[in-house]
Every structure is written in structure tokens, then in C-alpha cells.
Design an enzyme around this catalytic site. Sequence first.
Site, PDB file in Angstrom:
ATOM      1  N   ASN A  13       0.849  -1.165   0.072  1.00  0.00           N
ATOM      2  CA  ASN A  13       0.004  -0.069   0.014  1.00  0.00           C
ATOM      3  C   ASN A  13       0.897   1.327   0.054  1.00  0.00           C
ATOM      4  O   ASN A  13       1.524   1.631   0.844  1.00  0.00           O
ATOM      5  CB  ASN A  13      -0.872  -0.081   1.322  1.00  0.00           C
ATOM      6  CG  ASN A  13      -1.606   1.185   1.527  1.00  0.00           C
ATOM      7  OD1 ASN A  13      -1.846   2.070   0.391  1.00  0.00           O
ATOM      8  ND2 ASN A  13      -2.311   1.437   2.552  1.00  0.00           N
ATOM      9  N   LYS A  27       0.058   4.188  -0.130  1.00  0.00           N
ATOM     10  CA  LYS A  27      -0.483   5.599   0.457  1.00  0.00           C
ATOM     11  C   LYS A  27      -0.225   6.474  -0.448  1.00  0.00           C
ATOM     12  O   LYS A  27      -0.341   6.519  -1.764  1.00  0.00           O
ATOM     13  CB  LYS A  27       0.020   5.507   1.931  1.00  0.00           C
ATOM     14  CG  LYS A  27      -0.039   4.502   2.805  1.00  0.00           C
ATOM     15  CD  LYS A  27       0.034   4.436   4.311  1.00  0.00           C
ATOM     16  CE  LYS A  27      -0.043   3.236   4.968  1.00  0.00           C
ATOM     17  NZ  LYS A  27       0.284   3.224   6.445  1.00  0.00           N
ATOM     18  N   HIS A  29      -9.255   0.984   5.607  1.00  0.00           N
ATOM     19  CA  HIS A  29      -7.822   1.185   6.439  1.00  0.00           C
ATOM     20  C   HIS A  29      -7.961   1.950   7.575  1.00  0.00           C
ATOM     21  O   HIS A  29      -8.971   2.886   7.331  1.00  0.00           O
ATOM     22  CB  HIS A  29      -6.896   1.935   5.174  1.00  0.00           C
ATOM     23  CG  HIS A  29      -5.340   1.804   5.755  1.00  0.00           C
ATOM     24  ND1 HIS A  29      -4.793   2.784   6.493  1.00  0.00           N
ATOM     25  CD2 HIS A  29      -4.372   0.898   5.472  1.00  0.00           C
ATOM     26  CE1 HIS A  29      -3.313   2.425   6.855  1.00  0.00           C
ATOM     27  NE2 HIS A  29      -3.332   1.436   6.153  1.00  0.00           N
ATOM     28  N   GLU A  57      -6.314   4.597   8.492  1.00  0.00           N
ATOM     29  CA  GLU A  57      -6.141   5.938   7.983  1.00  0.00           C
ATOM     30  C   GLU A  57      -7.653   6.496   7.585  1.00  0.00           C
ATOM     31  O   GLU A  57      -7.936   7.691   7.866  1.00  0.00           O
ATOM     32  CB  GLU A  57      -4.803   6.269   7.147  1.00  0.00           C
ATOM     33  CG  GLU A  57      -3.729   5.650   7.911  1.00  0.00           C
ATOM     34  CD  GLU A  57      -2.503   5.263   7.310  1.00  0.00           C
ATOM     35  OE1 GLU A  57      -2.593   5.476   5.806  1.00  0.00           O
ATOM     36  OE2 GLU A  57      -1.902   4.860   7.576  1.00  0.00           O
ATOM     37  N   GLU A  77      -4.442  -4.828  11.108  1.00  0.00           N
ATOM     38  CA  GLU A  77      -3.437  -4.020  11.174  1.00  0.00           C
ATOM     39  C   GLU A  77      -3.751  -3.352  12.618  1.00  0.00           C
ATOM     40  O   GLU A  77      -4.522  -2.382  12.751  1.00  0.00           O
ATOM     41  CB  GLU A  77      -3.545  -3.030  10.069  1.00  0.00           C
ATOM     42  CG  GLU A  77      -3.257  -3.559   8.520  1.00  0.00           C
ATOM     43  CD  GLU A  77      -2.867  -2.520   7.762  1.00  0.00           C
ATOM     44  OE1 GLU A  77      -1.878  -2.637   7.081  1.00  0.00           O
ATOM     45  OE2 GLU A  77      -3.642  -1.311   7.823  1.00  0.00           O
ATOM     46  N   GLY A 108       3.416   2.229  10.843  1.00  0.00           N
ATOM     47  CA  GLY A 108       4.290   3.392  10.589  1.00  0.00           C
ATOM     48  C   GLY A 108       5.124   3.864  11.686  1.00  0.00           C
ATOM     49  O   GLY A 108       5.580   5.011  11.894  1.00  0.00           O
ATOM     50  N   SER A 157       4.481  -1.855  10.256  1.00  0.00           N
ATOM     51  CA  SER A 157       5.839  -1.944  10.332  1.00  0.00           C
ATOM     52  C   SER A 157       6.217  -3.464   9.974  1.00  0.00           C
ATOM     53  O   SER A 157       7.592  -3.788  10.600  1.00  0.00           O
ATOM     54  CB  SER A 157       6.330  -1.434  11.876  1.00  0.00           C
ATOM     55  OG  SER A 157       5.700  -0.420  12.216  1.00  0.00           O
ATOM     56  N   GLY A 183       5.293   1.482   4.430  1.00  0.00           N
ATOM     57  CA  GLY A 183       6.478   2.063   4.212  1.00  0.00           C
ATOM     58  C   GLY A 183       7.379   1.360   3.316  1.00  0.00           C
ATOM     59  O   GLY A 183       7.982   1.817   2.382  1.00  0.00           O
TER      60      GLY A 183
END
Length: 253
Positions: free
Chosen positions: A9, A11, A98, A100, A170, A176, A216, A238
Site C-alpha cells: 500500500n 498510501k 484502512h 487511516e 493491522e 508506521g 511496520s 513504508g
Amino acid sequence: MRKKLVAGNWKMNNDLDAGLKLTSEIIHMVEDEVRGNVGVVIAPPFVHLTKISQLLKNEARISLAAQNCSEHEKGAYTGEVSAGMLASVGVNFVIIGHSERREYFNETNEQLARKTDIVLNHGLLPIFCCGESLEIREKGNYVEHVCNQLNESLFHLSEEELRKVVIAYEPIWAIGTGKTASTEQAQEMHHALRNYIAGAYGKELADDITILYGGSCKPSNAPELFACADVDGGLIGGASLSSRDFVDIIKSF
Ligand SMILES: O=C[C@H](O)COP(=O)(O)O
């Protein structure tokens, strides 16, 4: 045998040129280095999808995902992108819910149920995200919280529909932050989710559902996480922005 999957992903990262370069690198590395039957998914920003879809046209093992879609079919929803539009440019999966999106855009379980329906109706496959905040983890009711997210957003689906859903667990406190869930924490939740699905839909279906871990995840910790009995791969943030790290994670199985 349930499907193993590693999804990246991106993002809100990479302009188009960088996205095309990253995709080409992933295509070549996967072709040269990845053996076995793990599926690969990349989820670039919306504006990259049409071009990246063309790059992936002949890539049987790499699928394309969108990071979100509208809960509406079409109409006056400025700024939104519909599931039908995504299907028309060659998207295969859609990430739904997600953390976020839940946190910054106030997406609710009910809304995510509607997004799941519309994605399935367009022949796309949902990657349904769930997870708990640090506060809920510390309170101790994290399993109940995440099971409830599944119940309210997915358990109206028929058996046939639920089989098409990939679940991504998650823990929000691990996204992150560099702080990964331990293998015990990941396995505990994945196992609990599979049991919860078994309670509603039966063991056979629960055993077939792919459940990814996200938070992570990187080349150094992916092998131990993917070795957990109920972890079927990862949703990578990331580390999916580096072709080397992403492909090393894919090779962790
Ligand atoms: O969608 C991916 C997850 O939010 C994980 O992100 P992260 O790998 O940067 O922690």
C-alpha cells in the site's frame, strides 16, 4: 490451501514517474527472484492506476489494487472514485477500511459494509482492514473490538461473497511506528478472527480465508510473522516503497 498474498500500500506517496519506475522494478525482481505460489498486489494512488494497469497487463502474479472507493454507484459525489471506474481500468482489489480512512475520514463499519458490497458487485476483491488502537489494546478488549468490525461490515455477506474477501489485521499502534506486533500478538488475533469467522460461517470457510498482517512489516521481521500458522501474508506500507525491501518481504515465505 488458502492463498498467500503480499500487498504493498503506497498510501499518498510517489508521483507518476516514480510509481511507474517502482512498478517496473517490482515486475522484474518478482520475475527473477520469486518462486512459489505467493500472490503480489500493489496499491498505488488512484491517478497511477490506468498506467500501471497497462504495465501489469501480462503479469499473471501481480495484481492491482485501489486504496479506497466510493460507497456510491455514481453521481454527484465530487472527488470520489467509483468501484465501476476502478474495474474499468483493470483494478483487481480494493482496500477497504484502512485505519487511516477510519480515523481521518470517519469511515464507519456500516459505511464499510456498503463499500464491500459495491466492490463485490463490480467483480472486484475487497482487502478489508481491521485493527485496534493502542487504547483498546491496553484496555484488553482488542479481540472483541476487531471481531465486531468484521461482524458489522462483513457478516451480512453470503458464504460465496465472504470467500472473496481478504482480511488485513493491522494493529493501529504498529502502523508506521516501527513497532511491530510480536508473533504471539499477531497469531493470537489472526487465530481469534479465524475462529470468529468459523463460528458464523463454519470451519471450512474460515480455513480458506486469507488473513494478512500489517504494521511496520519489513524484511527483517516478515519471515517470523509469515511463519505464524494463521498469518497468510502482509499488507505493507513504508517498506513497499522500496522495490528491494518489498520483494525481500515477498520472498520471506
Ligand atoms: O497499509 C499498510 C499499513 O498501514 C502498514 O503500514 P507500515 O508498513 O508503514 O506500518
